[in-house]
Motif scaffolding. Structure first.
Motif, PDB file in Angstrom:
ATOM      1  N   VAL A 112      79.382  15.350  50.990  1.00 35.08           N
ATOM      2  CA  VAL A 112      77.965  15.330  50.641  1.00 35.08           C
ATOM      3  C   VAL A 112      77.178  15.251  51.944  1.00 35.08           C
ATOM      4  N   SER A 113      76.304  16.244  52.167  1.00 36.92           N
ATOM      5  CA  SER A 113      75.635  16.341  53.459  1.00 36.92           C
ATOM      6  C   SER A 113      74.209  16.855  53.288  1.00 36.92           C
ATOM      7  N   PRO A 114      73.262  16.361  54.084  1.00 44.07           N
ATOM      8  CA  PRO A 114      71.908  16.894  54.044  1.00 44.07           C
ATOM      9  C   PRO A 114      71.810  18.205  54.821  1.00 44.07           C
ATOM     10  N   ARG A 115      70.635  18.806  54.804  1.00 43.47           N
ATOM     11  CA  ARG A 115      70.387  19.998  55.619  1.00 43.47           C
ATOM     12  C   ARG A 115      70.314  19.608  57.096  1.00 43.47           C
ATOM     13  N   PRO A 116      70.592  20.558  58.012  1.00 48.93           N
ATOM     14  CA  PRO A 116      70.415  20.271  59.441  1.00 48.93           C
ATOM     15  C   PRO A 116      68.983  19.846  59.723  1.00 48.93           C
ATOM     16  N   PRO A 117      68.777  18.942  60.669  1.00 47.05           N
ATOM     17  CA  PRO A 117      67.433  18.437  60.938  1.00 47.05           C
ATOM     18  C   PRO A 117      66.520  19.515  61.516  1.00 47.05           C
ATOM     19  N   ALA A 118      65.255  19.429  61.162  1.00 44.93           N
ATOM     20  CA  ALA A 118      64.256  20.313  61.754  1.00 44.93           C
ATOM     21  C   ALA A 118      64.223  20.076  63.260  1.00 44.93           C
ATOM     22  N   GLY A 119      64.144  21.126  64.002  1.00 42.65           N
ATOM     23  CA  GLY A 119      64.086  21.011  65.457  1.00 42.65           C
ATOM     24  C   GLY A 119      65.423  21.213  66.143  1.00 42.65           C
ATOM     25  N   LEU A 120      66.531  21.115  65.400  1.00 42.33           N
ATOM     26  CA  LEU A 120      67.839  21.224  66.056  1.00 42.33           C
ATOM     27  C   LEU A 120      68.075  22.630  66.609  1.00 42.33           C
ATOM     28  N   ALA A 121      67.688  23.651  65.847  1.00 41.64           N
ATOM     29  CA  ALA A 121      67.881  25.025  66.314  1.00 41.64           C
ATOM     30  C   ALA A 121      67.073  25.281  67.580  1.00 41.64           C
ATOM     31  N   GLY A 122      65.838  24.763  67.617  1.00 39.91           N
ATOM     32  CA  GLY A 122      65.019  24.930  68.800  1.00 39.91           C
ATOM     33  C   GLY A 122      65.606  24.218  70.006  1.00 39.91           C
ATOM     34  N   PHE A 123      66.125  23.019  69.784  1.00 42.26           N
ATOM     35  CA  PHE A 123      66.763  22.298  70.880  1.00 42.26           C
ATOM     36  C   PHE A 123      67.970  23.071  71.402  1.00 42.26           C
ATOM     37  N   LEU A 124      68.780  23.604  70.496  1.00 41.15           N
ATOM     38  CA  LEU A 124      69.986  24.333  70.902  1.00 41.15           C
ATOM     39  C   LEU A 124      69.631  25.534  71.777  1.00 41.15           C
ATOM     40  N   ARG A 125      68.514  26.201  71.477  1.00 42.02           N
ATOM     41  CA  ARG A 125      68.107  27.344  72.298  1.00 42.02           C
ATOM     42  C   ARG A 125      67.760  26.917  73.723  1.00 42.02           C
ATOM     43  N   GLU A 126      67.353  25.677  73.889  1.00 42.60           N
ATOM     44  CA  GLU A 126      66.991  25.169  75.216  1.00 42.60           C
ATOM     45  C   GLU A 126      68.189  24.695  76.034  1.00 42.60           C
ATOM     46  N   VAL A 127      69.318  24.466  75.369  1.00 41.61           N
ATOM     47  CA  VAL A 127      70.450  23.824  76.040  1.00 41.61           C
ATOM     48  C   VAL A 127      70.894  24.552  77.306  1.00 41.61           C
ATOM     49  N   PRO A 128      71.102  25.882  77.306  1.00 42.32           N
ATOM     50  CA  PRO A 128      71.548  26.522  78.556  1.00 42.32           C
ATOM     51  C   PRO A 128      70.613  26.247  79.733  1.00 42.32           C
ATOM     52  N   ALA A 129      69.299  26.295  79.492  1.00 42.80           N
ATOM     53  CA  ALA A 129      68.351  26.027  80.576  1.00 42.80           C
ATOM     54  C   ALA A 129      68.424  24.566  81.021  1.00 42.80           C
ATOM     55  N   LEU A 130      68.603  23.648  80.075  1.00 44.03           N
ATOM     56  CA  LEU A 130      68.717  22.232  80.428  1.00 44.03           C
ATOM     57  C   LEU A 130      69.939  21.997  81.313  1.00 44.03           C
ATOM     58  N   LEU A 131      71.056  22.614  80.957  1.00 37.66           N
ATOM     59  CA  LEU A 131      72.278  22.420  81.738  1.00 37.66           C
ATOM     60  C   LEU A 131      72.144  23.008  83.133  1.00 37.66           C
ATOM     61  N   ARG A 132      71.486  24.164  83.248  1.00 33.80           N
ATOM     62  CA  ARG A 132      71.275  24.753  84.571  1.00 33.80           C
ATOM     63  C   ARG A 132      70.393  23.847  85.428  1.00 33.80           C
ATOM     64  N   ARG A 133      69.397  23.249  84.809  1.00 32.77           N
ATOM     65  CA  ARG A 133      68.440  22.423  85.550  1.00 32.77           C
ATOM     66  C   ARG A 133      69.111  21.239  86.219  1.00 32.77           C
ATOM     67  N   VAL A 134      70.154  20.691  85.615  1.00 27.02           N
ATOM     68  CA  VAL A 134      70.806  19.496  86.173  1.00 27.02           C
ATOM     69  C   VAL A 134      72.181  19.817  86.749  1.00 27.02           C
ATOM     70  N   ASP A 135      72.422  21.113  87.006  1.00 28.36           N
ATOM     71  CA  ASP A 135      73.689  21.547  87.615  1.00 28.36           C
ATOM     72  C   ASP A 135      74.889  21.084  86.796  1.00 28.36           C
ATOM     73  N   ALA A 136      74.814  21.342  85.484  1.00 30.40           N
ATOM     74  CA  ALA A 136      75.917  20.998  84.583  1.00 30.40           C
ATOM     75  C   ALA A 136      76.207  22.167  83.650  1.00 30.40           C
ATOM     76  N   ARG A 137      76.216  23.380  84.224  1.00 31.16           N
ATOM     77  CA  ARG A 137      76.362  24.599  83.426  1.00 31.16           C
ATOM     78  C   ARG A 137      77.619  24.619  82.578  1.00 31.16           C
ATOM     79  N   ASP A 138      78.677  23.994  83.080  1.00 31.88           N
ATOM     80  CA  ASP A 138      79.965  24.053  82.387  1.00 31.88           C
ATOM     81  C   ASP A 138      80.213  22.868  81.456  1.00 31.88           C
ATOM     82  N   ALA A 139      79.192  22.096  81.189  1.00 34.91           N
ATOM     83  CA  ALA A 139      79.357  21.024  80.201  1.00 34.91           C
ATOM     84  C   ALA A 139      79.748  21.628  78.859  1.00 34.91           C
ATOM     85  N   TYR A 140      80.578  20.924  78.138  1.00 37.40           N
ATOM     86  CA  TYR A 140      81.042  21.412  76.832  1.00 37.40           C
ATOM     87  C   TYR A 140      79.978  21.124  75.783  1.00 37.40           C
TER      88      TYR A 140
END
Length: 284
Positions: A112-140
């Protein structure tokens, strides 16, 4: 089992005395399974499946409460089969995933699970840029359906990368209306409004617990330990077990009633609990 302080021995005695009215909650990673570089390979300690069945025979209910999605925990811990065995014996078993947002029980056997939270998809789109910004491109980057976890454990400087990543991720999560859950070299972004303390409170109410023991290892377990303190003030016998494995957060250890050494220590503790529950007449 030897306890350093008489107060700890008294808490343990009260938990054992709760016997058939006791609920046992257990974190997954670092508690039932070792912390590993690849989270998809975090299988439980080999003694865990049989031990959970033995424990469920003697208490009100057993629950695994984890930040993982339920389906991952079921697969890595063979918990589907554990749930079948426990339910066939007329006992209660549940897996609460994603800090309590997901639920599976041995009797209902569906997630039994709710829907994914609002904003999660938008955050995920930002992740590559966030990782580049802090020199952690290869974070899992681990997608959990209801959350995104960013792991730095595989990087050359995992602690440095984590310290750089945490404030950047925190700012981005806030902009998207999401909560963060820091852990050991991982930061998770998820929906606000649910945590393990609420999950523990819900289990205690549903199963009418007169005793509650919880074991965890990381910052995500702080709310569960805090809830145990509140329950104790209301007359419930409680005990918080910190499974630190040598590198757990000091915040959790300070709240703990007893500290053990990782999954091996948890297994040893639960084995002794089974023996002592039998000695107190806890087997039903």
């Amino acid at each position: 089992m030897q306890f350093t302080h008489p107060e700890t021995a008294a808490l343990y005695a009260d938990v054992v005395a709760a016997g058939p009215d006791l609920v046992v909650g257990l974190d997954f990673d670092g508690t039932l399974a070792p912390i590993v570089e690849d989270p998809t390979q975090a299988h439980v300690h080999p003694a865990v499946p049989d031990l959970l069945v033995e424990l469920a025979d003697r208490v009100r209910g057993v629950a695994v409460v984890t930040g993982r999605p339920v389906r991952q925990a079921l697969a890595l811990g063979d918990l589907d089969a554990v749930g079948t065995r426990i339910t066939e014996r007329g006992r209660s078993f549940a897996v609460l995933g994603q800090y309590g947002n997901e639920r599976w029980t041995g009797s209902e056997r569906r997630v039994v699970s709710p829907r994914p939270p609002a904003g999660l998809a938008g955050f995920l789109r930002e992740v590559p840029a966030l990782l580049r910004r802090v020199d952690a491109r290869d974070a899992y980057v681990e997608s959990k359906g209801l959350a995104i976890a960013l792991h730095t454990r595989r990087l050359d400087d995992p602690e440095g990368a984590f310290s750089r990543l945490l404030p950047v991720v925190s700012d981005a999560a806030t902009r998207h209306g999401l909560a963060i859950e820091p852990g050991r070299l991982v930061v998770e972004v998820r929906a606000p409004g649910m945590h393990k303390g609420l999950a523990v409170a819900g289990l205690a109410e549903q199963w009418q617990a007169k005793g509650f023991l919880f074991a965890g290892d990381d910052l995500g377990d702080v709310e569960a330990f805090t809830e145990l303190t509140a329950m104790r003030s209301d007359g419930v016998a409680t005990m918080a077990i910190c499974s630190h494995g040598g590198d757990g957060p000091p915040e959790l250890e300070e709240l703990a009633d007893h500290v053990v050494d990782g999954p091996d220590g948890v297994v040893e503790f639960l084995r002794r609990l089974v023996v002592d529950l039998d000695g107190a007449g806890g087997s039903r």
